[in-house]
Design an enzyme around this catalytic site. Structure first.
Site, PDB file in Angstrom:
ATOM      1  CE  LYS A  29     -34.855 -90.129  17.113  1.00 46.23           C
ATOM      2  NZ  LYS A  29     -35.101 -89.834  15.681  1.00 46.23           N
ATOM      3  CB  ALA A  47     -30.698 -86.106  18.391  1.00 46.21           C
ATOM      4  CB  SER A  48     -31.942 -81.062  18.788  1.00 42.39           C
ATOM      5  OG  SER A  48     -32.621 -81.602  17.663  1.00 42.39           O
ATOM      6  CG  LEU A  49     -36.078 -83.011  18.182  1.00 36.30           C
ATOM      7  CD1 LEU A  49     -37.067 -83.309  17.064  1.00 36.30           C
ATOM      8  CD2 LEU A  49     -36.494 -81.771  18.954  1.00 36.30           C
ATOM      9  CG  ASP A  75     -31.781 -82.817   8.988  1.00 36.52           C
ATOM     10  OD1 ASP A  75     -30.925 -82.090   8.464  1.00 36.52           O
ATOM     11  OD2 ASP A  75     -31.879 -82.969  10.214  1.00 36.52           O
ATOM     12  CB  ALA A  85     -25.987 -91.085  18.833  1.00 31.75           C
TER      13      ALA A  85
END
Length: 570
Positions: free
Chosen positions: A159, A140-142, A298, A138
């Site tokens: 991550k 993500a933005s960060l 979020d 996956a």
């Protein structure tokens, strides 16, 4: 904000990666980039308005904005993701476009990710893991997530933070703060808006949470605390943290696969009850907000999933937030006041919490609260029904009694997002029905000398009002008397003549504005023509011609409207 890279990329990854390198550029260069995007967007919006195509081209402009936010990098992707949940502030076309930022951010190079893991953990990938998937699970933005297997055999996800992220955020923080101070100093209108809506406090709160989110040690501690809060809830699963494989820029968690919480078809195909999923999600958030005071701010689809047993899985604990004890007490009272339809108590607690700023005449606010309780408490929200209180809403915001403190912005964002997820599964879902298990569980809990005692007291008050209420007709008469005493009973009249007059005035003002613009640009072009800036004079003449066309159209519309009014009924 995790997305599946295999689902297709909205934009190529290289363009996005270049913007991370922008963190190495001077602040003035970054400021110019941000200002250019903002100016271009405002010019496009103004151009569409002048051409009368603002609504027709809104979807196209929204897509353009998404592209620019992706190019500007992580900070602005996060801003876009936050705005995508605020349907109360921006149009639906922009909501739909900005929602793409939630789960379609492209990944960065896996070789860079593996090099960063080796640098942070001090060993090679082969020594650290029994196997490591180079293709990210996956994005993500960060950061992005890779699946791996530890030497001991446990399935995990790793991550990894995007390279250069902290430098980029620091630069954007400095640039945006400079722009904010410039706007307050030189733009009186912006200064008033900033003071009224507390933009500066919200801005600082946003970056505070953003810098916490990029600290994976902090996220790991949040995950452990969140896991402990739900250790007695078998329907909620939180992944375990592997601390020996975790640093500030690398986080290793237990692998808990599941179906995305908003994938209705996949859930039904797996034989999972949608009502149970909605109930579990609603009750889990009520527990977070009302009992724990520690909640995930979020809750978008990329951060929640459902396993084959129908259990709810939470991911991404970087954006956790806390509710202060006093605010939490008032939330409990407000929640049960909604169940009792007690508008006065709701207003009192909202003022106490700082969500409403009291003014001399609170009647418009009470009318809106009563309207919402009567129409939306026990049934799905019908957007068209809001037309009935459009006048009251407009008057309310003119007086500005509502004020959102910065910490409450994230609570409302979470609740609005959660409500949207529930409606994606079942458009007819009922909040009160979905929260019944939570209410029953709290009602059967042995009261503690603190918060749970208050909850139990509120439950007892609610049940007493429910079963010992007065007959319907006397209650309706009493409500009518109270509305008359408070001045909340209104009669509306409509004047066709007044409407026609206002329309003519509007067209006349519009014509006057276009006449002024035509004269100004024509005069400016004439002055510039004999000078060295004669090329700009051509632009001025072109604009004068364009504005004259708009003027002609407005005059024709005004003439037609006057003739229709003359021929119409008196």
């Amino acid at each position: 904000m995790l997305s599946q890279p295999t689902a297709g990329r909205l934009f190529p990854a290289p363009k996005y990666r270049l913007m991370l390198n922008a963190s190495l550029t001077p602040a003035w260069h970054r400021q110019l980039e941000i200002f250019s995007v903002l100016s271009a967007f405002l010019i496009l919006e103004l151009w569409d308005s002048l051409r009368g195509q603002r609504f027709r081209r809104r979807s196209q402009r929204a897509q353009w904005l998404v592209e620019r936010l992706l190019e500007l990098g992580p900070t602005f992707i996060k801003i876009g993701q936050s705005l995508s949940t605020r349907a109360d502030l921006i149009p639906a076309d922009y909501i739909q476009a900005l929602s793409q930022l939630q789960d379609r951010v492209p990944p960065f190079d896996s070789a860079i990710a593996m090099a960063l893991i080796e640098q942070e953990l001090g060993q090679s990938i082969e020594a650290l893991f029994q196997s490591f998937a180079p293709i990210p699970l996956a994005s993500a933005s960060l950061g992005q997530v890779h699946r791996a297997i530890l030497p001991t055999g446990e399935d995990v996800v790793v991550k990894v933070q995007r390279p250069g992220l902290e430098e980029c955020l620091n630069l954007d923080f400095e640039v945006l703060h400079h722009c904010f101070r410039w706007g307050k100093r030189w733009l009186p209108g912006f200064k008033r808006l900033a003071k009224k809506y507390e933009f500066e406090a919200i801005y600082h709160e946003f970056f505070t949470l953003l810098f916490q989110e990029i600290d994976y040690i902090h996220e790991g501690k949040n995950a452990e605390r969140f896991r402990q809060n739900f250790q007695d809830e078998p329907q909620v699963k939180i992944p375990n943290v592997y601390w020996q494989y975790t640093t500030h820029r690398v986080l290793t968690l237990e692998y808990l696969p599941g179906i995305k919480v908003d994938d209705r078809e996949a859930l039904l195909k797996a034989g999972i009850s949608l009502d149970c999923v909605i109930e579990t999600g609603i009750c889990a958030y009520l527990k977070q907000l009302l009992i724990d005071g520690f909640f995930q701010s979020d809750p978008h689809p990329g951060n929640m999933a459902v396993n084959g047993q129908g259990e709810l899985i939470f991911y991404d604990f970087g954006t956790m937030a806390e509710v202060k004890i006093v605010a939490k007490d008032q939330m409990i009272q407000t929640f049960f006041a909604i169940l009792r339809k007690d508008a006065n108590k709701i207003l009192e607690t909202l003022i106490y919490m700082g969500l409403i700023e009291p003014v001399q005449d609170m009647a418009p606010v009470k009318r809106i609260i009563n309207f919402l309780l009567d129409n939306f408490r026990d049934k799905p929200v019908d957007i068209k029904a809001f037309e009935q209180v459009s006048d009251e809403v407009y008057a309310m915001f003119q007086q500005q009694p509502f004020r959102l403190p910065p910490q409450m912005t994230f609570i409302l964002k979470s609740l609005a997002t959660l409500d949207g997820l529930a409606r994606a599964l079942d458009p007819q879902y009922n909040l009160i029905a979905a929260s019944q298990p939570f209410i029953q569980r709290v009602a059967g809990t042995t009261p503690a000398p603190s918060l749970l005692a208050m909850v139990l007291k509120q439950v007892q008050t609610f049940l007493a009002a429910k079963f010992q209420g007065s007959p319907r007709m006397p209650r309706l008469i009493q409500d009518l008397e109270e509305k008359i005493e408070r001045g909340e009973l209104q009669f509306r009249t409509r004047s066709p003549e007044g409407d026609r007059l206002l329309k003519r005035i509007h067209l006349a003002l519009k014509s006057l504005i276009y006449a002024c613009l035509t004269g100004f640009t024509l005069l400016s072009a004439a002055v510039l023509l004999p000078t060295m800036y004669h090329q700009l004079a051509l632009v001025g003449f072109g604009l004068a011609g364009l504005f004259s066309l708009f003027l002609l159209r407005s005059l024709i519309q005004l003439a037609i409207q006057e003739r229709l009014d003359r021929w119409g009924p008196s």
